[in-house]
Design an enzyme around this catalytic site. Structure first.
Site, PDB file in Angstrom:
ATOM      1  N   LYS A  52      57.107  67.638 -17.824  1.00 39.96           N
ATOM      2  CA  LYS A  52      58.259  68.487 -18.155  1.00 39.96           C
ATOM      3  C   LYS A  52      59.509  67.956 -17.457  1.00 39.96           C
ATOM      4  O   LYS A  52      60.586  67.892 -18.050  1.00 39.96           O
ATOM      5  CB  LYS A  52      57.981  69.949 -17.722  1.00 39.96           C
ATOM      6  CG  LYS A  52      56.986  70.642 -18.636  1.00 39.96           C
ATOM      7  CD  LYS A  52      56.456  71.947 -18.053  1.00 39.96           C
ATOM      8  CE  LYS A  52      55.332  72.500 -18.907  1.00 39.96           C
ATOM      9  NZ  LYS A  52      54.635  73.644 -18.337  1.00 39.96           N
ATOM     10  N   GLN A  96      54.654  77.663 -13.371  1.00 43.96           N
ATOM     11  CA  GLN A  96      53.504  76.965 -13.965  1.00 43.96           C
ATOM     12  C   GLN A  96      52.223  77.772 -13.733  1.00 43.96           C
ATOM     13  O   GLN A  96      51.894  78.120 -12.604  1.00 43.96           O
ATOM     14  CB  GLN A  96      53.374  75.553 -13.342  1.00 43.96           C
ATOM     15  CG  GLN A  96      52.267  74.707 -13.947  1.00 43.96           C
ATOM     16  CD  GLN A  96      52.535  74.348 -15.408  1.00 43.96           C
ATOM     17  OE1 GLN A  96      53.658  74.022 -15.788  1.00 43.96           O
ATOM     18  NE2 GLN A  96      51.496  74.406 -16.235  1.00 43.96           N
ATOM     19  N   ASP A 119      59.936  80.172 -20.876  1.00 40.60           N
ATOM     20  CA  ASP A 119      58.563  80.139 -21.392  1.00 40.60           C
ATOM     21  C   ASP A 119      58.343  81.278 -22.396  1.00 40.60           C
ATOM     22  O   ASP A 119      57.350  81.299 -23.114  1.00 40.60           O
ATOM     23  CB  ASP A 119      57.587  80.309 -20.214  1.00 40.60           C
ATOM     24  CG  ASP A 119      56.573  79.192 -20.145  1.00 40.60           C
ATOM     25  OD1 ASP A 119      56.600  78.324 -21.032  1.00 40.60           O
ATOM     26  OD2 ASP A 119      55.753  79.198 -19.206  1.00 40.60           O
TER      27      ASP A 119
END
Ligand code: NAP
Length: 284
Positions: A52, A96, A119
């Site tokens: 990422k 994460q 997200d």
């Protein structure tokens, strides 16, 4: 021969357009910024976070990784989220997952400012999705829709079958399909006669995490298949939930694993970060 829903190629194309958009924003004094929090030493998470970070750098998004030890107290994690919420240079915050044992992911996700929730997993954003109102959408489901859009597939009136009902993929992708006027069936581990349901699918989104669960004779001839499943076999190979080789002679289009949904998930994270930066700076 079926069409390949090539996520790698599509990701390259979208990212190159995004780079131009980022360059234009930087000229206006706004550099989109993504902050990723990695707690613990999970090897897969370390690779995802690094990928990422590299993807951000390539399109000009400023990216920072906050590495915390596995025994970080919940309060310390939430304090970091709070400080990122308040930092005007941060437009996207990504926690994460999974978190190490002892940390409460749901409670932590709730602390992320929904306008920075790139997200798309904050209940506010999931609620906006369910209500059909604008908001940040989860990345993998958006990536699935982008793959269908890449072949100009018209979902209106089509029967879409979704395998899996997770909050990460199954449920949100079903809502996105519904938004496009598909007739949607959601399947899970208690669904009876799964092959018979799958045979009705004009479009199949497979997100169960079971290698090659879906056989070629489960598929309707001409169906379009997006395979989200990412399964590591004992011999090290990565395969999807659908028997790709056999399915190719039945379906009209299918995404490969790897090289299908995976690259599109990261791409949609970049897209969401740029969208959040524009919105926060009144440039949307
Ligand atoms: P998850 O949270 O484990 O959910 C799996 C879903 O599949 C559950 O709803 C489960 O049903 C259902 N299921 C499991 N076995 C089944 C079976 N035999 N028949 C019917 N349904 C079954 O997984 P997830 O996070 O949604 O991820 C799904 C897969 O996508 C995984 O392989 C994951 O690695 C992959 N993934 C890929 C990406 C990417 O970017 N490429 C992103 C996210 C996830 P119940 O609800 O009844 O338990």
């Amino acid at each position: 021969m079926s069409t390949l829903l090539d996520g790698k190629a599509l990701a390259k194309q979208v990212r190159s357009q995004l780079k131009q958009e980022v360059d234009a924003l930087v000229e206006k004094g706004c550099t989109p910024g993504l902050d990723v929090i990695l707690v613990g030493e999970d090897p897969a998470s370390q690779i995802y976070v690094r990928n990422k970070h590299l993807a951000c750098e390539k399109v000009g998004i400023r990216s920072r990784i906050h590495k915390l030890p596995a025994d970080t107290p919940q309060q310390q994690l939430e304090d970091l989220l709070q400080s990122l919420n308040q930092d005007p240079q941060v437009h996207g915050i990504l926690l994460q997952l999974p978190l190490p044992k002892g940390l409460d992911a749901d409670a932590a996700l709730l602390k992320i400012d929904p306008t920075k929730d790139v997200d798309g997993l904050h209940p506010d954003n999931l609620g906006l999705l369910a209500a059909g109102r604008p908001g940040l959408r989860p990345c993998t489901p958006q990536g699935c829709i982008a793959l269908l859009d890449s072949i100009s597939y018209d979902l209106k009136g089509k029967h879409a079958v979704v395998l899996g009902r997770s909050i990460l993929v199954g449920k949100p992708v079903a809502l996105l399909l519904l938004e496009r006027h598909a007739t949607v069936t959601i399947c899970h581990s208690r669904t009876q006669d799964l092959p018979a349901v799958v045979r009705q699918a004009d479009v199949l989104i497979a997100a169960v995490g079971q290698p090659h669960l879906v056989k070629a004779d489960w598929l309707k001839p001409g169906a379009v298949v997006v395979d989200v499943g990412t399964n590591r076999l004992d011999d090290g190979r990565l395969v999807g939930d659908v028997d790709f080789e056999a399915a190719q002679s039945v379906v009209s289009a299918i995404s490969p694993v790897p090289g299908g949904v995976g690259p599109m998930t990261i791409t949609m994270l970049l897209v969401n970060t740029v969208a959040a930066a524009k919105k926060i700076n009144g440039l949307a």
